[in-house]
Design a protein around this motif. Structure first.
Motif, PDB file in Angstrom:
ATOM      1  N   LYS A   1       0.797  -1.220   0.000  1.00 48.87           N
ATOM      2  CA  LYS A   1       0.000   0.000   0.000  1.00 48.87           C
ATOM      3  C   LYS A   1       0.832   1.274   0.000  1.00 48.87           C
ATOM      4  O   LYS A   1       0.282   2.388  -0.002  1.00 48.87           O
ATOM      5  CB  LYS A   1      -0.949   0.001   1.210  1.00 48.87           C
ATOM      6  CG  LYS A   1      -2.099  -1.004   1.085  1.00 48.87           C
ATOM      7  CD  LYS A   1      -3.016  -0.947   2.291  1.00 48.87           C
ATOM      8  CE  LYS A   1      -4.246  -1.813   2.082  1.00 48.87           C
ATOM      9  NZ  LYS A   1      -5.145  -1.311   1.026  1.00 48.87           N
TER      10      LYS A   1
ATOM     11  N   GLU B   1      -4.481   0.081   7.876  1.00 49.41           N
ATOM     12  CA  GLU B   1      -5.251  -0.168   6.656  1.00 49.41           C
ATOM     13  C   GLU B   1      -5.187  -1.643   6.276  1.00 49.41           C
ATOM     14  O   GLU B   1      -6.187  -2.241   5.863  1.00 49.41           O
ATOM     15  CB  GLU B   1      -4.695   0.672   5.504  1.00 49.41           C
ATOM     16  CG  GLU B   1      -5.011   2.145   5.568  1.00 49.41           C
ATOM     17  CD  GLU B   1      -4.437   2.872   4.368  1.00 49.41           C
ATOM     18  OE1 GLU B   1      -4.469   2.301   3.253  1.00 49.41           O
ATOM     19  OE2 GLU B   1      -3.941   3.994   4.539  1.00 49.41           O
TER      20      GLU B   1
ATOM     21  N   GLY C   1      -7.785  -1.402  -2.705  1.00 53.22           N
ATOM     22  CA  GLY C   1      -8.345  -1.986  -1.505  1.00 53.22           C
ATOM     23  C   GLY C   1      -9.809  -1.621  -1.336  1.00 53.22           C
ATOM     24  O   GLY C   1     -10.343  -0.741  -2.023  1.00 53.22           O
ATOM     25  N   CYS C   2     -10.482  -2.299  -0.419  1.00 52.62           N
ATOM     26  CA  CYS C   2     -11.889  -1.992  -0.148  1.00 52.62           C
ATOM     27  C   CYS C   2     -12.008  -0.544   0.324  1.00 52.62           C
ATOM     28  O   CYS C   2     -11.054   0.044   0.841  1.00 52.62           O
ATOM     29  CB  CYS C   2     -12.457  -2.962   0.892  1.00 52.62           C
ATOM     30  SG  CYS C   2     -11.694  -2.879   2.514  1.00 52.62           S
TER      31      CYS C   2
ATOM     32  N   GLU D   1      -8.061  -4.497   5.654  1.00 51.99           N
ATOM     33  CA  GLU D   1      -8.124  -5.150   4.342  1.00 51.99           C
ATOM     34  C   GLU D   1      -8.145  -6.665   4.483  1.00 51.99           C
ATOM     35  O   GLU D   1      -8.923  -7.362   3.823  1.00 51.99           O
ATOM     36  CB  GLU D   1      -6.919  -4.733   3.492  1.00 51.99           C
ATOM     37  CG  GLU D   1      -7.081  -4.983   2.017  1.00 51.99           C
ATOM     38  CD  GLU D   1      -8.131  -4.073   1.405  1.00 51.99           C
ATOM     39  OE1 GLU D   1      -9.065  -4.625   0.772  1.00 51.99           O
ATOM     40  OE2 GLU D   1      -8.051  -2.848   1.556  1.00 51.99           O
TER      41      GLU D   1
ATOM     42  N   TYR E   1      -6.069  -7.967  -5.823  1.00 51.62           N
ATOM     43  CA  TYR E   1      -7.116  -8.723  -5.152  1.00 51.62           C
ATOM     44  C   TYR E   1      -7.997  -9.365  -6.220  1.00 51.62           C
ATOM     45  O   TYR E   1      -8.280  -8.751  -7.245  1.00 51.62           O
ATOM     46  CB  TYR E   1      -7.957  -7.807  -4.267  1.00 51.62           C
ATOM     47  CG  TYR E   1      -7.157  -7.013  -3.263  1.00 51.62           C
ATOM     48  CD1 TYR E   1      -6.816  -7.553  -2.034  1.00 51.62           C
ATOM     49  CD2 TYR E   1      -6.729  -5.719  -3.561  1.00 51.62           C
ATOM     50  CE1 TYR E   1      -6.070  -6.829  -1.118  1.00 51.62           C
ATOM     51  CE2 TYR E   1      -5.984  -4.985  -2.654  1.00 51.62           C
ATOM     52  CZ  TYR E   1      -5.654  -5.540  -1.430  1.00 51.62           C
ATOM     53  OH  TYR E   1      -4.916  -4.818  -0.523  1.00 51.62           O
TER      54      TYR E   1
ATOM     55  N   GLY F   1     -12.379  -0.699  -5.202  1.00 54.60           N
ATOM     56  CA  GLY F   1     -12.305  -1.871  -4.341  1.00 54.60           C
ATOM     57  C   GLY F   1     -13.393  -2.882  -4.637  1.00 54.60           C
ATOM     58  O   GLY F   1     -14.393  -2.579  -5.296  1.00 54.60           O
TER      59      GLY F   1
END
Length: 367
Positions: free
Chosen positions: A13, A65, A207-208, A69, A103, A179
């Motif tokens: 990240k 974070e 990421g979400c 995640e 992801y 995300g």
């Protein structure tokens, strides 16, 4: 399904980090865990200079974070493909700006033998939709059902490519610009669900809780190019995201192909320009793509189904067109006592199934 450690997710990240920079940092500190354990002063001494990414508060924020995640991906059965792990896409290896982690929801093999990116305008014409369906079906017949179709789940050519792959029983990957806690556009949620259920995957580098932003779509295009052996532009105006994807693919040393269109057609101008400037090679069929990529053809052609299954409304349209040459849509609507807006939807599905073709003047006939 094994997940990466919290330090690996946090390390991925770091804003703007590339595989080359990440490799240099890890070579110096030894591991991701060490990067987060060491003090800011120790990291600066190793690097020979200070950096904002060494700040304790910045690294603590990344770990926070990452913890959220990992909770999200564990609860939702999402895979994390990290650049130091075996399942990381091999096609990313020579991509200088590849993400350290992506992801993925779904079981697609990102290291499948053949992968093709199919992109184009959100305003696909009937011509473009048919080219897309024929291209995907042709690849399935010539090379095999394991060819992975990669696109962006947008309106137009993108979703047509995904739907064609699903129809042909081929895996398809939808690369998102946000995300995985949402799907954009929302109208394609059911398509995304079908992709995941049927050997495909919905994937992202974000990421979400990452929301839709214009710049994310441009960054997303490089993932489509990077996951593909070649990129095919079906239709595009003079400017558009598909042309960005084509240029990125060219910069990555990947093959780029484009379908030509009539001079003066708005959504063929981009393809014609790519061909004229030698950014893309001209193709007219799946066979052209297979030959130029030198992909091995299937020893035994895949047999087409002898019978097409129709819904009640589709069967009524087919029966009405039987024995007629051309029928204008308003006449067809009157014959069937079916509203034009509903009839258009049925005709689109029949076009997708290869049962009818549209002619000038909104006239239809059986294929």
């Amino acid at each position: 399904m094994s997940l990466p450690g919290i330090e690996q997710v946090a390390f991925s990240k770091i804003k703007g980090i590339t595989p080359e920079t990440a490799g240099a940092i890890l070579a110096a500190v030894g591991s991701e865990a060490e990067f987060f354990r060491m003090s800011e002063r120790e990291l600066a001494e190793l690097a020979g200079a200070g950096s904002h990414i060494f700040a304790a508060s910045y690294r603590e924020g990344l770990l926070c974070e990452a913890e959220k995640e990992l909770d999200f991906v564990a609860r939702n059965g999402i895979r994390c493909l990290y650049f130091r792990n075996q399942d990381y896409p091999a096609r990313f290896q020579n991509v200088p700006d590849a993400p350290l982690l992506i992801y993925a929801k779904g079981d697609t093999d990102f290291n499948a033998r053949c992968a093709v990116g199919i992109v184009g305008t959100r305003h696909a014409t009937v011509y473009g939709q048919k080219l897309t369906r024929d291209l995907v079906a042709g690849l399935g017949e010539l090379v095999g059902k394991d060819v992975v179709v990669v696109s962006g789940l947008a309106y137009g050519v993108d979703v047509a490519a995904h739907l064609a792959a699903l129809e042909c029983g081929m895996p398809t990957v939808a690369v998102m610009a946000h995300g995985l806690d949402m799907i954009y556009p929302a109208q394609h949620r059911s398509v995304a669900a079908d992709i995941v259920r049927r050997r495909g995957a919905v994937t992202t580098e974000y990421g979400c809780r990452t929301r839709v932003h214009r710049s994310n779509f441009l960054a997303r295009n490089r993932i489509i190019a990077a996951l593909s052996d070649c990129t095919v532009v079906v239709e595009s105006a003079f400017k558009g995201g598909a042309l960005v994807t084509a240029k990125v693919a060219q910069n990555y040393g990947r093959d780029v192909f484009a379908f030509p269109g009539r001079v003066g057609d708005v959504y063929s101008e981009g393809c014609n320009t790519l061909i004229r400037k030698n950014v893309a090679a001209l193709v007219t069929s799946a066979s052209d793509v297979v030959d130029m990529m030198r992909w091995e053809r299937s020893a035994k052609p895949v047999e087409k189904s002898l019978f097409i299954e129709y819904t009640k409304e589709e069967q009524a349209v087919v029966d009405c067109l039987q024995g007629r040459d051309l029928v204008q849509i308003n006449e067809l609507s009157a014959l069937l006592k079916m509203p034009v807006h509903k009839l258009l939807s049925v005709l689109f599905e029949l076009e997708f199934k290869g049962a009818v073709s549209v002619m000038p003047g909104n006239c239809y006939r059986l294929v």
